[in-house]
Design a protein around this motif. Sequence first.
Motif, PDB file in Angstrom:
ATOM      1  N   UNK A 174       0.852  -1.188   0.000  1.00 57.22           N
ATOM      2  CA  UNK A 174       0.000   0.000   0.000  1.00 57.22           C
ATOM      3  C   UNK A 174       0.888   1.237   0.000  1.00 57.22           C
ATOM      4  N   UNK A 175       1.584   1.452  -1.117  1.00 54.21           N
ATOM      5  CA  UNK A 175       2.617   2.463  -1.137  1.00 54.21           C
ATOM      6  C   UNK A 175       3.917   1.844  -0.655  1.00 54.21           C
ATOM      7  N   UNK A 176       4.946   2.645  -0.538  1.00 49.89           N
ATOM      8  CA  UNK A 176       6.221   2.131  -0.093  1.00 49.89           C
ATOM      9  C   UNK A 176       6.978   1.432  -1.199  1.00 49.89           C
ATOM     10  N   UNK A 177       8.087   0.796  -0.833  1.00 48.50           N
ATOM     11  CA  UNK A 177       8.982   0.195  -1.808  1.00 48.50           C
ATOM     12  C   UNK A 177       8.877  -1.320  -1.873  1.00 48.50           C
ATOM     13  N   UNK A 178       8.196  -1.955  -0.916  1.00 46.88           N
ATOM     14  CA  UNK A 178       8.163  -3.408  -0.860  1.00 46.88           C
ATOM     15  C   UNK A 178       6.750  -3.928  -1.112  1.00 46.88           C
ATOM     16  N   UNK A 179       6.697  -5.116  -1.733  1.00 48.13           N
ATOM     17  CA  UNK A 179       5.436  -5.826  -1.914  1.00 48.13           C
ATOM     18  C   UNK A 179       5.658  -7.277  -1.501  1.00 48.13           C
ATOM     19  N   UNK A 180       4.958  -7.694  -0.452  1.00 49.48           N
ATOM     20  CA  UNK A 180       5.137  -9.069   0.012  1.00 49.48           C
ATOM     21  C   UNK A 180       3.952  -9.473   0.878  1.00 49.48           C
ATOM     22  N   UNK A 181       3.892 -10.774   1.131  1.00 46.91           N
ATOM     23  CA  UNK A 181       2.961 -11.336   2.114  1.00 46.91           C
ATOM     24  C   UNK A 181       3.798 -12.110   3.137  1.00 46.91           C
ATOM     25  N   UNK A 182       3.678 -11.739   4.392  1.00 49.85           N
ATOM     26  CA  UNK A 182       4.382 -12.418   5.473  1.00 49.85           C
ATOM     27  C   UNK A 182       3.373 -13.185   6.309  1.00 49.85           C
ATOM     28  N   UNK A 234       6.185 -23.780  15.479  1.00 49.55           N
ATOM     29  CA  UNK A 234       6.031 -22.454  14.871  1.00 49.55           C
ATOM     30  C   UNK A 234       6.724 -22.422  13.515  1.00 49.55           C
ATOM     31  N   UNK A 235       6.289 -21.461  12.693  1.00 48.66           N
ATOM     32  CA  UNK A 235       6.860 -21.319  11.361  1.00 48.66           C
ATOM     33  C   UNK A 235       6.494 -19.988  10.757  1.00 48.66           C
ATOM     34  N   UNK A 236       7.160 -19.638   9.678  1.00 47.24           N
ATOM     35  CA  UNK A 236       6.896 -18.376   8.999  1.00 47.24           C
ATOM     36  C   UNK A 236       7.363 -18.424   7.561  1.00 47.24           C
ATOM     37  N   UNK A 237       6.782 -17.519   6.738  1.00 45.35           N
ATOM     38  CA  UNK A 237       7.131 -17.493   5.312  1.00 45.35           C
ATOM     39  C   UNK A 237       7.006 -16.071   4.778  1.00 45.35           C
ATOM     40  N   UNK A 238       7.962 -15.685   3.905  1.00 44.85           N
ATOM     41  CA  UNK A 238       7.918 -14.425   3.160  1.00 44.85           C
ATOM     42  C   UNK A 238       7.698 -14.762   1.686  1.00 44.85           C
ATOM     43  N   UNK A 239       6.728 -14.110   1.068  1.00 48.32           N
ATOM     44  CA  UNK A 239       6.498 -14.272  -0.366  1.00 48.32           C
ATOM     45  C   UNK A 239       6.481 -12.887  -1.000  1.00 48.32           C
ATOM     46  N   UNK A 240       7.554 -12.548  -1.758  1.00 45.37           N
ATOM     47  CA  UNK A 240       7.638 -11.254  -2.429  1.00 45.37           C
ATOM     48  C   UNK A 240       7.028 -11.359  -3.826  1.00 45.37           C
ATOM     49  N   UNK A 241       6.512 -10.245  -4.305  1.00 47.36           N
ATOM     50  CA  UNK A 241       5.889 -10.209  -5.627  1.00 47.36           C
ATOM     51  C   UNK A 241       6.496  -9.076  -6.446  1.00 47.36           C
ATOM     52  N   UNK A 242       6.033  -8.948  -7.691  1.00 50.02           N
ATOM     53  CA  UNK A 242       6.492  -7.903  -8.628  1.00 50.02           C
ATOM     54  C   UNK A 242       7.993  -7.990  -8.871  1.00 50.02           C
ATOM     55  N   UNK A 276      16.056 -22.879   8.893  1.00 48.41           N
ATOM     56  CA  UNK A 276      15.801 -21.644   8.153  1.00 48.41           C
ATOM     57  C   UNK A 276      16.306 -21.881   6.739  1.00 48.41           C
ATOM     58  N   UNK A 277      15.491 -21.530   5.754  1.00 41.31           N
ATOM     59  CA  UNK A 277      15.909 -21.799   4.384  1.00 41.31           C
ATOM     60  C   UNK A 277      15.253 -20.816   3.418  1.00 41.31           C
ATOM     61  N   UNK A 278      15.674 -20.884   2.162  1.00 32.49           N
ATOM     62  CA  UNK A 278      15.094 -20.051   1.117  1.00 32.49           C
ATOM     63  C   UNK A 278      15.785 -18.708   0.986  1.00 32.49           C
ATOM     64  N   UNK A 279      16.295 -18.410  -0.221  1.00 26.05           N
ATOM     65  CA  UNK A 279      16.928 -17.110  -0.498  1.00 26.05           C
ATOM     66  C   UNK A 279      16.579 -16.749  -1.934  1.00 26.05           C
ATOM     67  N   UNK A 280      15.984 -15.572  -2.139  1.00 22.84           N
ATOM     68  CA  UNK A 280      15.460 -15.236  -3.461  1.00 22.84           C
ATOM     69  C   UNK A 280      16.493 -14.675  -4.425  1.00 22.84           C
TER      70      UNK A 280
END
Length: 776
Positions: free
Chosen positions: A606-614, A637-645, A712-716
Motif C-alpha cells: 500500500x505504497x512504499x517500496x516493498x510488496x510481500x505477504x508475510x 512455529x513457522x513463517x514465510x515471506x512471499x515477495x511479488x512484482x 531456516x531456508x530459502x533465499x530469493x
Amino acid sequence: MNHDNVDGPSRPLLSCFVKTLSGTVAVMLLAFILLGAVTPATAQSYNFSSVVIEGNQRIEPATILNFAGIERNTTISAGELNDAYQKILASGLFEQVELVPQGNTLLIRVIEFPTINRIAFEGNNRIKDEDLQGFIQSKVRQVFSPSQAERDAGTIAEAYVQNGRIAARVTPKVIRRSDNRVDLIFEIFEGRKIEVQRIGFVGNRAYSDRRLRRVIESKQTGLLRALIERDTFVEDRINFDRQVLTDFYNSRGYVDFRVTGTNAELARERDAYFVTFNVQEGQQFRFGEITTVSEMNGVEAEDYHSTLKIRPGVIYSPTLVENSIARMERLGIRNGVDFLRVEPRITRNDRDLTLDVEFVLQRGPRVFVERIDIEGNTTTLDRVIRRQFDVVEGDPFNPRAIRQAADRIRALRYFKDVDVNAREGSRPDQVVIETDVEETTTGTVSVGASFSTNAGLGIQLGFSERNFIGRGQQLTAQILATGDTINYNLGFVEPAFLGRDVAFGLDFAFRETDNDNSLFDTAIGTFRPSLTFPTGENTRLGVFYNASYEEMSDYNGTSGILQSEVNQGGLWTSSVGYEFSYDTRRTGLNPNAGVLLSFGQEYAGLGGDNEFIKTTARLVGQTTVLNEEVTLRAILEGGAFEFSSGQNSRFLNRFSGQVIRGFEVNGMGPTEGNEQLGGDYFAALKLEAEFPLGLPDEYGITGGAFYDVGSIWGIGNQAAATGPLASTGFKARHVIGFSVFWSSPFGPIRMNFSNALQKEPGDFEQQFDLTVRTDF
C-alpha cells in the motif's frame, strides 16, 4: 468470752466496751450506736449564683460551662456536682479539673492539655516517617491526648507486626515546651524480622509439600532473603494461604477439601516460625450427568444446553460451573429473556465419585439496578470503573454479573482494595450497587541491567504507567542499549476505544545497530497503530497498519547478495495485517493444561517500496503430569515471506533469529561463503520438560530437558551471489540439551546447555546461553 458472733475489725474494741458497762446500759448504748450507723445522712445540696473559672487559656469559659451543664441559681445535689466534674474531664481537653464550692460561688479550676508542637519518630529504619505519619491520629496543633498517643503507639506496633517484626515496641514520650506546648516523640524499637523457617503440610496425599508450597503466597527462607519479602511471617498472609489452598484443591475436583488447622510455632530462639497446614483432602470428583431443564415458559432448555462445554468425566471444578452459568445467562440477555437465573443443582454420587449437575433455568426476582455509586477513587475516572460493569441503571439486577464486575475491577490492578456490594434502593424492587475502592500506585520507573550470551551486557531505562492520568490507559517508554545496539520504544494503549471492548494501540520504535554481525550498520524505524478485540470466549483478533523505514549501510563483507541489498539504501514499507489468537490457558477445562494458537499475516504494497505477504503461525501446548510436579511443553512455529512484482527479500526482512536453541542468533540457514544470509522460511519444533532437581524449593531452582528441531531456508536473490551458496533448501538441525531455571529476585533466569546432534557447514553452534526466561 466467745466472740464468734461479733463481725468486722472492731471486735476487740466492742468487747472491752461491753465489759465496762452494766448489761442494760450497754444494750441501750449499743442499740443507739447501731441505729446511728444505719440512719442515712441528709443529702447536701448547692445553689450557685455565680461561677468563676480559672486556668483556661485556649478554651472559652462558656465552653467549659456547657460541658459542666450547671445553671446559675438552680439547686443541684452533690451527685450532680460530681457529674459536672466528670463531664468536663471527659471532654479530653483538660489534664486536671477541680470544682470548689465557695458559698454561692462555684470555682472551677482547670489545667488544659497542651497542644502538640511537633511529632517525631525515633529508631525507625524499616518504615519511613511519612508512612508512620499516616498511621496515627495525633496531629500537630491539635490538643495532646495521652490515651490517643497510646492508641497511636499500638497502631504503629501493629504495622510492624504486619511487616513480620513481632518484637517491635513503640513508646510515646512527651517533651514539655513553652506556651503549654509539647513535642510528641514515638520511640521505636523495630526488632528483627521473624522469617518462616519451614512450611509443612499434614494430611496431603495427592500433592506433595513441594507442589503446595508453590501455590501459597508465603515462602520459606531462601537464598538472597534480604531481597525477598515473602519469607517474613505475616499472619494475614497465612490466612490468605488457607483460601488459596482451598481454591487450588476445589478447582481439581476435591470438593470436600478443608484446612482443618494452621499452626505457627515460634522457634525457641524466637528468630523463626515453623508453619504447618493441617489439611483434609477428601476424594477427587468428576462431572457425572450434565442436564439442563427449564422452568420458564417460552425458554427452551436445549438452546441453552448447547452452550455447555463441560462433559461427563471431566474433573469437577466450581469455576467451570460458574463459567457455564455465565454463558447461559449471556445467551438469555441476547435472546431478550429478562431476569433469567440459572441454578445448578448438584447430586453427589459417592460410589463412582461423580457429581451430576442439573442447570435449572428459572425466573429470578424482578429487581432492577437503580444506580451505581463509586467512592474512593481520587485519580481514576468513574467511567474507567463503570465500564467494568455489564449493567447500567435500569437493567435487571444479576448478582453473578456484579461479582464478575468486581473481579474485573480487581484485575485492573489500579486499586489496593475493592469492595462491591448491593443494597436496597428507594423501592423494594430496586438496588443500589456501591463500589468502594482504595487506589494504589500504578506507575513505575526502572533502571536496570541485563545480560545474555547473544547480546552481551545491556543497560535499560524504562517508564511505565498503566493508569495514565486516571483514564485506564497504558503508557510505556523504554531505552535499551547494548554494546552495538540501541532501541527506543514508545507505546500507548487505550483499552476501551470509543467506549467499547476494543483496545487501540500506538507504537513507535527505532532500532540502530553499529556494525551488526561485523558486516553492516542498520537503522529501522517503525510506526504501528492497531486495534484488538475479542471474537469469542477464547479468541481475539488484532488488525494493524505498519509503516517502517529500513536502511543497511557500511557493509564490509564479501557476499554479493548482501552487497546488492546494502546498495539499495533505505526502503519504506507500508503494510496492513491481522493476528488471530486462540487461548485456553484461563478458561479451559483443565487447570493444569492450556493451548495457545496464533496466526497472522501482513500484506505490504500500500505504497512504499516493498510488496510481500508475510505469514507466521505458532502453536503452544502445556500440561503437568506426575501430580503436577513435571511440566511438559511443546511449541510448533513457522513463517514465510512471499515477495511479488519481481522483488526479493533483504536481510532485514528475512528470518534470522534464534529459532531453536543450540545455535547463535543468525547462526544457521543459507550462507554465501562464510556469511549468514537469513532465510525466507523457517520452521521449528521445540519439546521441553521441566522438573524439580531435589533442591529446597525456596531456592527457586528447577531443571529441564529439551529437544529442538528446526531450519531456516530459502533465499530469493541468488543471482547476485559471488560466492558459493549453502543450506538454501530445508535442512533440519537437531539439538538436545539441559536447562537450569532460577526464579531469582532479579527476574526469571534460564541457562541452557546444548549439543547439536545435526548441523550444517557454516552454522555457528552455541553450547551455552544465558537468557531471561519467557513462558508462553
